[in-house]
Design a protein around this motif. Sequence first.
Motif, short mmCIF file in Angstrom:
data_model
loop_
_atom_site.label_atom_id
_atom_site.label_comp_id
_atom_site.label_asym_id
_atom_site.label_seq_id
_atom_site.Cartn_x
_atom_site.Cartn_y
_atom_site.Cartn_z
N LYS A 50 6.10 -0.95 -14.58
CA LYS A 50 5.47 -0.14 -13.54
C LYS A 50 3.96 -0.27 -13.63
CE LYS A 50 7.16 3.67 -15.30
NZ LYS A 50 7.49 5.10 -15.58
N VAL A 51 3.30 -0.09 -12.49
CA VAL A 51 1.84 -0.19 -12.41
C VAL A 51 1.33 0.91 -11.50
CG1 VAL A 51 -0.10 -1.60 -11.61
CG2 VAL A 51 1.76 -2.68 -12.86
N ASP A 52 0.23 1.56 -11.89
CA ASP A 52 -0.38 2.58 -11.05
C ASP A 52 -1.01 1.95 -9.81
OD1 ASP A 52 0.31 4.71 -12.60
OD2 ASP A 52 -1.63 4.93 -13.57
N MET A 53 -0.98 2.70 -8.72
CA MET A 53 -1.60 2.29 -7.46
C MET A 53 -2.70 3.30 -7.17
SD MET A 53 2.00 1.53 -5.50
CE MET A 53 1.41 0.45 -4.21
N ILE A 54 -3.95 2.83 -7.16
CA ILE A 54 -5.11 3.71 -7.14
C ILE A 54 -5.90 3.49 -5.86
CG2 ILE A 54 -7.21 4.35 -8.38
CD1 ILE A 54 -5.86 3.11 -10.89
N PRO A 55 -6.22 4.55 -5.12
CA PRO A 55 -6.99 4.40 -3.87
C PRO A 55 -8.30 3.66 -4.10
CG PRO A 55 -6.11 6.62 -4.04
CD PRO A 55 -5.83 5.96 -5.35
N GLY A 56 -8.55 2.65 -3.28
CA GLY A 56 -9.79 1.90 -3.36
C GLY A 56 -9.86 0.86 -4.46
N ARG A 57 -8.78 0.67 -5.19
CA ARG A 57 -8.80 -0.31 -6.29
C ARG A 57 -7.49 -1.09 -6.29
NH1 ARG A 57 -9.01 1.05 -12.78
NH2 ARG A 57 -8.72 -1.09 -13.52
N HIS A 112 -0.41 6.67 -6.77
CA HIS A 112 1.03 6.47 -6.82
C HIS A 112 1.32 5.50 -7.97
CE1 HIS A 112 1.72 8.24 -2.73
NE2 HIS A 112 0.49 7.79 -2.54
N ALA A 113 2.58 5.16 -8.17
CA ALA A 113 2.95 4.14 -9.15
C ALA A 113 4.13 3.35 -8.61
CB ALA A 113 3.29 4.75 -10.50
N PHE A 114 4.05 2.04 -8.74
CA PHE A 114 5.07 1.13 -8.22
C PHE A 114 6.01 0.73 -9.36
CE2 PHE A 114 6.65 -3.10 -7.22
CZ PHE A 114 7.01 -2.99 -5.89
N THR A 156 0.85 -1.18 0.00
CA THR A 156 0.00 0.00 0.00
C THR A 156 0.89 1.24 0.00
OG1 THR A 156 -1.71 -1.16 1.25
CG2 THR A 156 -1.84 1.24 1.18
N ALA A 157 0.66 2.13 -0.95
CA ALA A 157 1.42 3.37 -1.03
C ALA A 157 0.77 4.41 -0.13
CB ALA A 157 1.47 3.86 -2.47
N GLU A 158 1.54 4.89 0.83
CA GLU A 158 1.08 5.94 1.74
C GLU A 158 1.75 7.25 1.33
OE1 GLU A 158 -1.11 5.29 4.08
OE2 GLU A 158 -1.05 3.11 4.32
N GLN A 159 1.54 8.29 2.11
CA GLN A 159 2.23 9.56 1.86
C GLN A 159 3.30 9.77 2.94
OE1 GLN A 159 -1.52 11.99 1.55
NE2 GLN A 159 -0.45 12.87 -0.21
N TRP A 160 4.57 9.60 2.71
CA TRP A 160 5.19 9.13 1.47
C TRP A 160 6.10 7.97 1.85
CZ3 TRP A 160 3.67 14.09 2.35
CH2 TRP A 160 2.91 14.70 1.34
N HIS A 185 -3.30 4.87 -0.64
CA HIS A 185 -4.10 5.62 0.33
C HIS A 185 -4.10 7.09 -0.06
CE1 HIS A 185 -4.71 7.11 4.70
NE2 HIS A 185 -5.87 6.81 4.16
N LYS A 186 -5.24 7.67 -0.24
CA LYS A 186 -5.47 9.10 -0.51
C LYS A 186 -5.23 9.51 -1.97
CE LYS A 186 -4.81 10.94 4.15
NZ LYS A 186 -4.10 11.93 4.99
#
Length: 323
Positions: A166-173, A156-158, A113-117, A152-153
Amino acid sequence: MRRLIVFFGTLLLSACEGRQSVLYPAGRDAQDVLALIWLMFGGAVLLWFLLGVIFVYVTRVKPREMPRRWGEALIIGGGVIFPVILLGALLTYSLPMMKPQRAAEEGLKAHITAEQWWWRVEYELPDGRRITSANELRLPTGRRTGLVLNAHKVIHAFWVPALGGKVDMIPGRETYLSFLPEEPGIYRGQCAEFCGASHALMAFETVVMTPENYEAWLKAEAADAAKPASGEAYRGAEVFAREGCGGCHTVRGTQAQGQVGPDLTHVGSRKSLGAGILAMSEDDLSRFIAHTEEIKPEVAMPGYDHLTPDDLRALAAYLKGLT
């Protein structure tokens, strides 16, 4: 001309080596991505050369009016038929690469999970239990590990260039990626989607290990935190409790059970500090604790510059001992 050659040569050679380079793959997926890069680059060079030859021919060799039939053939052939064939061949070659990069072997799964930051990392065991870590990903060689990605919030992209795409990280999905590492080592990952003030300071280390070492590490990672091994570390544990650090951080085996910040149970064994921006040393731990907001702008953790130098050293000794 020499200066131009040196200038463009420098651009071509810059950032082409190291543990965060797509040109030095350490896994099966990164090798596939690199093969696709070279194929597209070669095709682009060939197309540029052919267009250059045609341009020189019609403007310098035989500059004359082109018959209507030739013009229509050039438009239809070069503008419709050729792109369809080229893109169709490229899709036929590249699309089969995507399926294995989304699958994983049974029992090897990590939730990130990508948080800030920073990065929350949870390893899922075959029995469903999860082992929580942060800001570092560990993988075994020779086996494909599935990554379940969330955020979260904000988006981001991993991305770990040496291991895959690379893959996008989308809140709630949930989005998915998998890696099949082949060479042990430490490879740098990075958030590749602008996510706020500390976006450029949101990195992580990916440690690729042999299967035997990985299993031993995973067993140790599942254990509770180590007890303070010195008087200074014991005093640091008292400072940790007194300052309320357990309200945000978890240290398994203690009363600290916070879920807001990174899990610190084995923080001392990680390769970096502050999401890949500092070394894991007592000096850097002290500096990060005292000046968190200066080192990582707009992070949720406040700086503890009110602590005395002795308290900071003790707290750093305690955290460094959590291995």
